[in-house]
Design a protein around this motif. Structure first.
Motif, PDB file in Angstrom:
ATOM      1  N   LEU A   1       0.834  -1.207   0.000  1.00 38.12           N
ATOM      2  CA  LEU A   1       0.000   0.000   0.000  1.00 38.12           C
ATOM      3  C   LEU A   1       0.871   1.261   0.000  1.00 38.12           C
ATOM      4  CD1 LEU A   1      -2.957   0.811  -0.035  1.00 38.12           C
ATOM      5  CD2 LEU A   1      -2.977   0.758   2.455  1.00 38.12           C
ATOM      6  N   TYR A   2       2.014   1.179   0.671  1.00 37.46           N
ATOM      7  CA  TYR A   2       2.940   2.323   0.645  1.00 37.46           C
ATOM      8  C   TYR A   2       3.385   2.596  -0.797  1.00 37.46           C
ATOM      9  CZ  TYR A   2       7.487   4.572   0.529  1.00 37.46           C
ATOM     10  OH  TYR A   2       8.528   5.385   0.171  1.00 37.46           O
ATOM     11  N   VAL A   3       3.762   1.531  -1.527  1.00 36.80           N
ATOM     12  CA  VAL A   3       4.228   1.717  -2.917  1.00 36.80           C
ATOM     13  C   VAL A   3       3.090   2.284  -3.768  1.00 36.80           C
ATOM     14  CG1 VAL A   3       5.106   0.512  -4.973  1.00 36.80           C
ATOM     15  CG2 VAL A   3       5.964  -0.097  -2.711  1.00 36.80           C
ATOM     16  N   LEU A   4       1.876   1.775  -3.556  1.00 38.59           N
ATOM     17  CA  LEU A   4       0.732   2.278  -4.332  1.00 38.59           C
ATOM     18  C   LEU A   4       0.477   3.747  -4.014  1.00 38.59           C
ATOM     19  CD1 LEU A   4      -1.723  -0.769  -3.931  1.00 38.59           C
ATOM     20  CD2 LEU A   4      -0.633  -0.007  -6.052  1.00 38.59           C
ATOM     21  N   ARG A   5       0.399   4.065  -2.709  1.00 37.26           N
ATOM     22  CA  ARG A   5       0.026   5.430  -2.299  1.00 37.26           C
ATOM     23  C   ARG A   5       1.107   6.450  -2.640  1.00 37.26           C
ATOM     24  NH1 ARG A   5      -3.753   5.546   2.441  1.00 37.26           N
ATOM     25  NH2 ARG A   5      -2.263   6.929   3.424  1.00 37.26           N
ATOM     26  N   ALA A   6       2.392   6.015  -2.564  1.00 37.69           N
ATOM     27  CA  ALA A   6       3.474   6.932  -2.929  1.00 37.69           C
ATOM     28  C   ALA A   6       3.372   7.307  -4.406  1.00 37.69           C
ATOM     29  CB  ALA A   6       4.818   6.291  -2.636  1.00 37.69           C
TER      30      ALA A   6
ATOM     31  N   LYS B   1      16.040  14.689   3.682  1.00 37.51           N
ATOM     32  CA  LYS B   1      14.777  14.938   4.395  1.00 37.51           C
ATOM     33  C   LYS B   1      13.739  13.895   4.003  1.00 37.51           C
ATOM     34  CE  LYS B   1      14.808  19.780   4.775  1.00 37.51           C
ATOM     35  NZ  LYS B   1      14.454  20.847   3.872  1.00 37.51           N
ATOM     36  N   ALA B   2      13.639  13.637   2.694  1.00 39.20           N
ATOM     37  CA  ALA B   2      12.623  12.680   2.220  1.00 39.20           C
ATOM     38  C   ALA B   2      12.902  11.276   2.750  1.00 39.20           C
ATOM     39  CB  ALA B   2      12.594  12.671   0.694  1.00 39.20           C
ATOM     40  N   ALA B   3      14.200  10.902   2.787  1.00 41.45           N
ATOM     41  CA  ALA B   3      14.532   9.544   3.225  1.00 41.45           C
ATOM     42  C   ALA B   3      14.481   9.400   4.740  1.00 41.45           C
ATOM     43  CB  ALA B   3      15.919   9.154   2.713  1.00 41.45           C
ATOM     44  N   ALA B   4      14.508  10.553   5.445  1.00 43.80           N
ATOM     45  CA  ALA B   4      14.550  10.479   6.907  1.00 43.80           C
ATOM     46  C   ALA B   4      13.159  10.577   7.531  1.00 43.80           C
ATOM     47  CB  ALA B   4      15.447  11.585   7.447  1.00 43.80           C
ATOM     48  N   VAL B   5      12.123  10.565   6.704  1.00 43.89           N
ATOM     49  CA  VAL B   5      10.775  10.649   7.294  1.00 43.89           C
ATOM     50  C   VAL B   5      10.596   9.474   8.240  1.00 43.89           C
ATOM     51  CG1 VAL B   5       9.643  11.864   5.385  1.00 43.89           C
ATOM     52  CG2 VAL B   5       9.693   9.369   5.411  1.00 43.89           C
ATOM     53  N   PRO B   6       9.896   9.714   9.343  1.00 40.61           N
ATOM     54  CA  PRO B   6       9.719   8.607  10.284  1.00 40.61           C
ATOM     55  C   PRO B   6       9.005   7.432   9.614  1.00 40.61           C
ATOM     56  CG  PRO B   6       8.848  10.683  11.152  1.00 40.61           C
ATOM     57  CD  PRO B   6       9.267  10.944   9.753  1.00 40.61           C
ATOM     58  N   LEU B   7       9.404   6.237  10.043  1.00 40.89           N
ATOM     59  CA  LEU B   7       8.790   5.030   9.489  1.00 40.89           C
ATOM     60  C   LEU B   7       7.262   5.086   9.631  1.00 40.89           C
ATOM     61  CD1 LEU B   7       9.492   2.378   8.150  1.00 40.89           C
ATOM     62  CD2 LEU B   7       9.680   1.349  10.407  1.00 40.89           C
TER      63      LEU B   7
ATOM     64  N   GLU C   1       5.370   7.394   9.016  1.00 41.52           N
ATOM     65  CA  GLU C   1       4.708   8.049   7.877  1.00 41.52           C
ATOM     66  C   GLU C   1       4.758   7.173   6.632  1.00 41.52           C
ATOM     67  OE1 GLU C   1       5.752  12.139   7.046  1.00 41.52           O
ATOM     68  OE2 GLU C   1       6.079  12.443   9.193  1.00 41.52           O
ATOM     69  N   VAL C   2       5.766   6.317   6.570  1.00 44.31           N
ATOM     70  CA  VAL C   2       5.866   5.407   5.428  1.00 44.31           C
ATOM     71  C   VAL C   2       4.862   4.264   5.610  1.00 44.31           C
ATOM     72  CG1 VAL C   2       7.410   3.825   4.202  1.00 44.31           C
ATOM     73  CG2 VAL C   2       8.296   5.984   5.065  1.00 44.31           C
TER      74      VAL C   2
ATOM     75  N   GLN D   1       7.144  10.305  -1.242  1.00 44.66           N
ATOM     76  CA  GLN D   1       7.781   9.552  -2.324  1.00 44.66           C
ATOM     77  C   GLN D   1       9.215   9.206  -1.893  1.00 44.66           C
ATOM     78  OE1 GLN D   1       8.060   7.376  -4.628  1.00 44.66           O
ATOM     79  NE2 GLN D   1       6.631   8.419  -6.002  1.00 44.66           N
ATOM     80  N   ALA D   2       9.714   8.059  -2.338  1.00 39.58           N
ATOM     81  CA  ALA D   2      11.106   7.671  -2.007  1.00 39.58           C
ATOM     82  C   ALA D   2      12.063   8.417  -2.921  1.00 39.58           C
ATOM     83  CB  ALA D   2      11.265   6.166  -2.215  1.00 39.58           C
ATOM     84  N   PRO D   3      13.166   8.978  -2.378  1.00 42.43           N
ATOM     85  CA  PRO D   3      14.196   9.541  -3.262  1.00 42.43           C
ATOM     86  C   PRO D   3      14.753   8.445  -4.171  1.00 42.43           C
ATOM     87  CG  PRO D   3      14.704   9.971  -0.947  1.00 42.43           C
ATOM     88  CD  PRO D   3      13.543   9.030  -0.964  1.00 42.43           C
ATOM     89  N   GLY D   4      15.299   8.837  -5.318  1.00 38.79           N
ATOM     90  CA  GLY D   4      15.815   7.830  -6.270  1.00 38.79           C
ATOM     91  C   GLY D   4      17.258   7.443  -5.966  1.00 38.79           C
TER      92      GLY D   4
END
Ligand SMILES: Nc1ncnc2c1ncn2[C@@H]1O[C@H](COP(=O)(O)OP(=O)(O)OP(=O)(O)O)[C@@H](O)[C@H]1O
Ligand SMILES: N[C@@H](CCO)C(=O)O
Length: 355
Positions: free
Chosen positions: A74-79, A166-172, A174-175, A193-196
């Protein structure tokens, strides 16, 4: 009603391999497989149904908003802007990887969830992007990278730009948010969204005669607890000790015939195992008493991942090596199971099953 059917296969992994804490992983011949069916006509329940068979499946939450596989999907879908699962999805998970033993059960579940999200969203993401999503959930790369690509793998996390940090450090949280009991489609805000290109890896060679003996105590040790005992900083002496061994180990394990004396010393570690000794009765004795001279065929011995499983790499005499580890655990009143495993070189795969 026509139904599309898929199989998702993800191997178990052992991480660290002695000195490669949070760096090295090896995919092994135990697996988590998902049989996924998706109605083609968009009919059926709004929520996926989940069932489990195999190891440790009795207590797994079956709500798609609580279960790790479907939360990651669901995370992959929602992102990617899709707020709900397709209708009528059914998932049968068959698990051979014991939970919380250091054989990468959560890493396998995360990769299976990412592949499930990719499948349900029809994204067809390349391997590097799948790894980005996995790393947003499990933030050390060793298990998830080996589970995704197979074989003996070394990986690092790229130094990110400030925005990406910042994007990668969001608390788990929120992911993978804690979905409330009445959560359903369209619940809550979309996750970040996950950084590339977060994770990068290389596959090392592997001498085909080396097998992995996994001796698995019958108790769970949560990775979070086993990471909690590690110090924040290390001495230069200990860092150099590990770096010297890691540099040798990655090539030594590819050489045929393997050099037991070289590998045995190269699998020693001063960064995580000494601190985890109090959590795993018998570990210290096992690491010091079994050697390549006392047990011909043994190449090296270490803690598998965060433990409590012991990983012994060997070319021969698997039974007597395992018996000695079993004996030492018994003196601590710890019951174990053990298996001789092969290295899985294929990694994860998704296949469409003919109706
Ligand atoms: N197939 C699965 N389906 C749902 N949840 C799972 C699955 N596999 C693992 N989990 C969850 O992950 C937890 C175990 O994760 P943990 O990181 O503590 O151990 P591990 O991954 O087995 O060990 P290590 O990371 O050291 O190899 C389980 O208790 C369960 O909550
Ligand atoms: N490198 C990780 C692996 C466990 O997931 C650790 O040892 O904590």
């Amino acid at each position: 009603m026509s139904v599309r059917k898929y199989k998702i296969h993800v191997p178990a992994t052992t991480a660290n391999v002695g000195p490669g804490f949070d760096v090295c992983g090896i995919a092994l011949s135990l697996s988590l497989t998902l049989d996924v069916s998706i109605p083609s006509d968009g009919t059926g329940d709004v929520n996926p149904t989940i069932e489990y068979s195999g190891l440790d499946s009795a207590n797994v939450p079956l709500s798609p908003y609580k279960n790790l596989l479907t939360r990651v999907a669901l995370y992959v879908l929602r992102a990617n802007g899709i707020t709900a699962f397709p209708r009528g999805v059914h998932i049968h998970a068959h698990n051979e990887i014991p939970f919380g033993r250091g054989l990468g059960s959560s890493g396998a579940a995360v990769i299976a969830g990412v592949l499930l999200g990719d499948l349900l969203g029809g994204f067809k993401f390349p391997t590097a992007r799948l790894l980005d999503y996995a790393l947003m959930v499990e933030r050390h790369p060793d298990n998830v990278t080996a589970a995704l690509v197979g074989g003996f793998v070394g990986s690092y996390l790229r130094e990110l730009s400030e925005d990406d940090i910042k994007a990668a450090a969001v608390p788990l949280a929120e992911v993978l948010p804690e979905f409330p009991p009445d959560a359903g489609p369209d619940w809550g805000p979309n996750p970040p969204q996950a950084p590339g290109g977060i994770g990068h890896y290389v596959r090392f060679g592997w001498a085909p005669e080396i097998k992995a003996i996994a001796v698995m105590p019958r108790f769970e040790l949560a990775t979070a607890k086993s990471r909690g005992v590690l110090p924040e900083t290390y001495s230069r002496k200990d860092m150099v000790f590990n770096l010297q061994r890691l540099a040798v180990l990655t090539t030594a394990l590819a050489r045929s015939p393997p050099d037991a004396e070289l590998i045995y010393e190269a699998m020693k570690d001063r960064i995580h195992q000494p601190y985890r000794v109090p959590l795993i009765p018998g570990l210290q004795t096992i690491l010091s008493e079994l050697t390549y001279t006392s047990h011909p065929g043994l190449l090296g011995i270490c803690l598998s991942g965060a433990g409590p499983t012991i990983l012994a790499l060997a070319t021969d005499n698997f039974e007597s090596i395992a018996a000695e580890i079993v004996r030492i655990f018994k003196t601590e009143n710890i019951e174990v199971d053990w298996k001789v495993l092969d290295v899985d070189t294929k990694g994860s795969w998704v296949e469409e099953i003919d109706a």
